[in-house]
Scaffold this motif. Structure first.
Motif, PDB file in Angstrom:
ATOM      1  N   ALA A  25       6.116  -6.674 -11.480  1.00 31.05           N
ATOM      2  CA  ALA A  25       6.551  -5.322 -11.116  1.00 31.05           C
ATOM      3  C   ALA A  25       5.390  -4.531 -10.513  1.00 31.05           C
ATOM      4  O   ALA A  25       5.570  -3.780  -9.536  1.00 31.05           O
ATOM      5  CB  ALA A  25       7.112  -4.617 -12.346  1.00 31.05           C
ATOM      6  N   GLU A  28       4.717  -5.571  -6.951  1.00 30.55           N
ATOM      7  CA  GLU A  28       5.720  -5.058  -6.014  1.00 30.55           C
ATOM      8  C   GLU A  28       5.404  -3.627  -5.601  1.00 30.55           C
ATOM      9  O   GLU A  28       5.788  -3.186  -4.511  1.00 30.55           O
ATOM     10  CB  GLU A  28       7.113  -5.113  -6.651  1.00 30.55           C
ATOM     11  CG  GLU A  28       7.742  -6.476  -6.641  1.00 30.55           C
ATOM     12  CD  GLU A  28       8.071  -6.951  -5.238  1.00 30.55           C
ATOM     13  OE1 GLU A  28       8.435  -6.114  -4.398  1.00 30.55           O
ATOM     14  OE2 GLU A  28       7.933  -8.161  -4.979  1.00 30.55           O
ATOM     15  N   ARG A  29       4.719  -2.884  -6.463  1.00 30.90           N
ATOM     16  CA  ARG A  29       4.425  -1.473  -6.173  1.00 30.90           C
ATOM     17  C   ARG A  29       3.109  -1.280  -5.402  1.00 30.90           C
ATOM     18  O   ARG A  29       2.728  -0.140  -5.121  1.00 30.90           O
ATOM     19  CB  ARG A  29       4.358  -0.676  -7.484  1.00 30.90           C
ATOM     20  CG  ARG A  29       5.657  -0.635  -8.263  1.00 30.90           C
ATOM     21  CD  ARG A  29       5.607   0.443  -9.348  1.00 30.90           C
ATOM     22  NE  ARG A  29       4.508   0.238 -10.272  1.00 30.90           N
ATOM     23  CZ  ARG A  29       4.587  -0.482 -11.394  1.00 30.90           C
ATOM     24  NH1 ARG A  29       5.734  -1.092 -11.700  1.00 30.90           N
ATOM     25  NH2 ARG A  29       3.553  -0.613 -12.200  1.00 30.90           N
ATOM     26  N   ALA A  69       2.038 -12.275  -3.757  1.00 31.89           N
ATOM     27  CA  ALA A  69       1.620 -10.969  -3.221  1.00 31.89           C
ATOM     28  C   ALA A  69       0.646 -11.137  -2.059  1.00 31.89           C
ATOM     29  O   ALA A  69       0.731 -10.414  -1.059  1.00 31.89           O
ATOM     30  CB  ALA A  69       0.987 -10.135  -4.332  1.00 31.89           C
ATOM     31  N   ARG A  72       2.305 -11.927   1.124  1.00 26.77           N
ATOM     32  CA  ARG A  72       2.887 -10.731   1.747  1.00 26.77           C
ATOM     33  C   ARG A  72       1.818  -9.848   2.381  1.00 26.77           C
ATOM     34  O   ARG A  72       2.023  -9.272   3.452  1.00 26.77           O
ATOM     35  CB  ARG A  72       3.662  -9.945   0.688  1.00 26.77           C
ATOM     36  CG  ARG A  72       4.293  -8.667   1.190  1.00 26.77           C
ATOM     37  CD  ARG A  72       5.038  -7.964   0.054  1.00 26.77           C
ATOM     38  NE  ARG A  72       5.488  -6.639   0.452  1.00 26.77           N
ATOM     39  CZ  ARG A  72       6.075  -5.765  -0.374  1.00 26.77           C
ATOM     40  NH1 ARG A  72       6.302  -6.122  -1.648  1.00 26.77           N
ATOM     41  NH2 ARG A  72       6.448  -4.573   0.046  1.00 26.77           N
TER      42      ARG A  72
END
Length: 510
Positions: A25, A28-29, A69, A72
């Motif tokens: 989580a 993702e932020r 991550a 990305r």
């Protein structure tokens, strides 16, 4: 056999989030559009992950989340670096260091995970997951070296020793020919790393680096590691000493003077393949594909030469502490040689000539040493586009009459990221600005920046243009500030991925 030494520092796991759901989580932020801040947060968190004591399965699970991550984040970072295509700005240098730091941490964490997994003993403990983890660790090392070379950045300390010892360990277990499905074996990855280490990547432009990496990945499996003790006589070649933190070095190799863990990296099969590829390209080239093929031929020739025996310094270097003024790239040099104007004398403002914003001001770099043929520079380029193969105008402060034209033959980012080093080779004296355009034009064509290089009496005249304008006897309209004439280029004199220097004569001579 011991694995590479791991960091001794540990951290309290209570101070670090090690719950996969909350870590996912948090990832993702992350502010992926704020490249420096996102990179800082990722690096800090991965550094903590590599230091905290964890079960190997949990560490591996968390590492996969971070890799997702990075998958990305890194394309955004790479795109930003490629857009500038140089280390001219502090931001790009910072992003380059972030790239290297991220992949160094990935490599460290894979080593930690592998170390923990191998330390576990159990009746039901299978070997296959350990082999896979070893392969992933070697792939992480290969990626770290590739990123460092793309960013012209020094590799992290102990990298080579770690790679050597990982290979020693894999060979001791009989894993060298194993690997992931549909990927290279551990032995082949190690050979790829060795080949990348001895290839002069800081002399290659990004496009050349990509092609050389592809050649290395395709050909590395044909290289051989020959134990030094198996040699019957002394030879000159690339020595791999697995007990030191060093890439392959070209040295005289003698079994009587070297101990165990030393190998000759035999590249003869690779050179034969490259030589045949070069000959095939020479036969296949034609005018339509000539520019691309000349680039490939030049790179193949460099690799054949480098893999046979690296170039040695031919001229003595003298240490100095002088400051020099640098202007990089053809448009900026043209502007400064044309009295800080985009308007060439003799051409009216209405004519179709290039229009640009004023280029960055010249930067001052320090000379570390110099020879008759070039300079070693260091400093902050301050928006000047210093990159391998770039054109440079080198001028002593307030002495424009002593300016020299040069090529940045190699570029390297210093470890702190604040300064770069650059090797410059002189190619001529002060150039004369000119404009050139092919005589056979297409709608929208316009005059392009060009430079006329001074040549000795009786030698062919030289024209420098950006890109790939050369083809045999191609005709150009040339305006030198006094008159316009028709010329034909007769021979390619020098080129880099960024420009070409061509010999030319007036069209009436043909």
């Amino acid at each position: 056999m011991p694995l590479p030494t791991l960091p001794e520092q540990t951290m309290d796991p209570l101070l670090i989030d090690t719950q996969p759901d909350s870590v996912a989580a948090w990832l993702e932020r992350l502010p992926f559009t704020d490249l420096p801040e996102c990179g800082r947060l990722l690096s800090q968190s991965m550094q903590n992950l590599s230091r905290v004591p964890l079960d190997s399965h949990l560490r591996h699970k968390l590492l996969k989340l971070y890799l997702k991550a990075v998958d990305r984040y890194y394309p955004l970072l790479e795109n930003e670096i490629r857009q500038h295509d140089s280390l001219g700005t502090p931001k790009v240098r910072q992003l380059a260091l972030l790239s290297v730091e991220l992949f160094a941490l990935i490599f460290i964490t894979f080593k930690q995970t592998l170390h923990d997994r191998l330390a576990k003993r159990g009746l039901l403990d299978r070997e296959h997951p350990k082999i896979e983890l070893m392969a992933y660790t070697m792939m992480a090392a290969r990626q770290l070296l590739s990123i460092s070379q793309q960013c012209y950045s020094p590799i992290t300390p102990d990298f080579w020793y770690d790679c050597h010892q990982l290979h020693v360990f894999a060979s001791g277990r009989g894993w060298q020919d194993k690997g992931l499905a549909n990927d290279d074996s551990i032995q082949t990855i190690y050979l790829q790393i060795l080949l990348m280490g001895l290839t002069p990547s800081n002399r290659l432009a990004p496009t050349e680096q990509a092609l050389s990496r592809q050649l290395i990945f395709d050909l590395a499996a044909k290289a051989r590691l020959i134990p030094v003790e198996a040699l019957t006589q002394p030879v000159h070649g690339y020595l791999v000493d697995q007990q030191i933190d060093s890439p392959p070095r070209f040295l005289p190799i003698s079994a009587s003077k070297l101990g165990p863990g030393c190998f000759l990296l035999d590249l003869e099969p690779l050179r034969d393949i490259l030589e045949k590829s070069r000959e095939a390209l020479q036969k296949a080239q034609n005018n339509r594909q000539q520019g691309l093929m000349i680039d490939e031929l030049q790179l193949l020739s460099l690799l054949v030469e480098e893999w046979h025996q690296p170039k040695r310094r031919r001229h003595p270097r003298l240490k100095t502490q002088t400051i020099i003024e640098i202007v990089a790239a053809l448009p900026g040099i043209w502007f400064h040689r044309n009295d800080l104007s985009w308007q060439l004398p003799g051409i009216s403002a209405e004519e179709d000539t290039p229009r640009h914003r004023p280029p960055p001001p010249p930067c001052l770099l320090a000379i570390s040493n110099q020879s008759d043929t070039g300079l070693l520079l260091h400093g902050q380029p301050r928006d000047q586009s210093l990159r391998a193969g770039e054109l440079l105008l080198v001028t002593p402060p307030n002495q424009p009459e002593n300016a020299k034209l040069g090529i940045a033959r190699w570029v390297a980012l210093r470890a702190d990221g604040r300064e770069i080093e650059c090797g410059v080779e002189f190619i001529g004296g002060p150039p004369q600005p000119a404009l050139a355009m092919p005589s056979i034009t297409h709608p929208g064509d316009s005059f392009q920046f060009a430079l006329l290089l001074a040549t000795p009496a009786g030698m062919p005249k030289l024209l420098l243009m950006a890109g790939r304008p050369y083809s045999q006897l191609r005709e150009f309209r040339l305006h030198d500030g006094e008159r316009e004439s028709l010329i034909r280029v007769s021979r390619l004199h020098t080129q880099t991925p960024l420009f070409q220097i061509m010999e030319y004569r007036d069209s009436e001579h043909f």
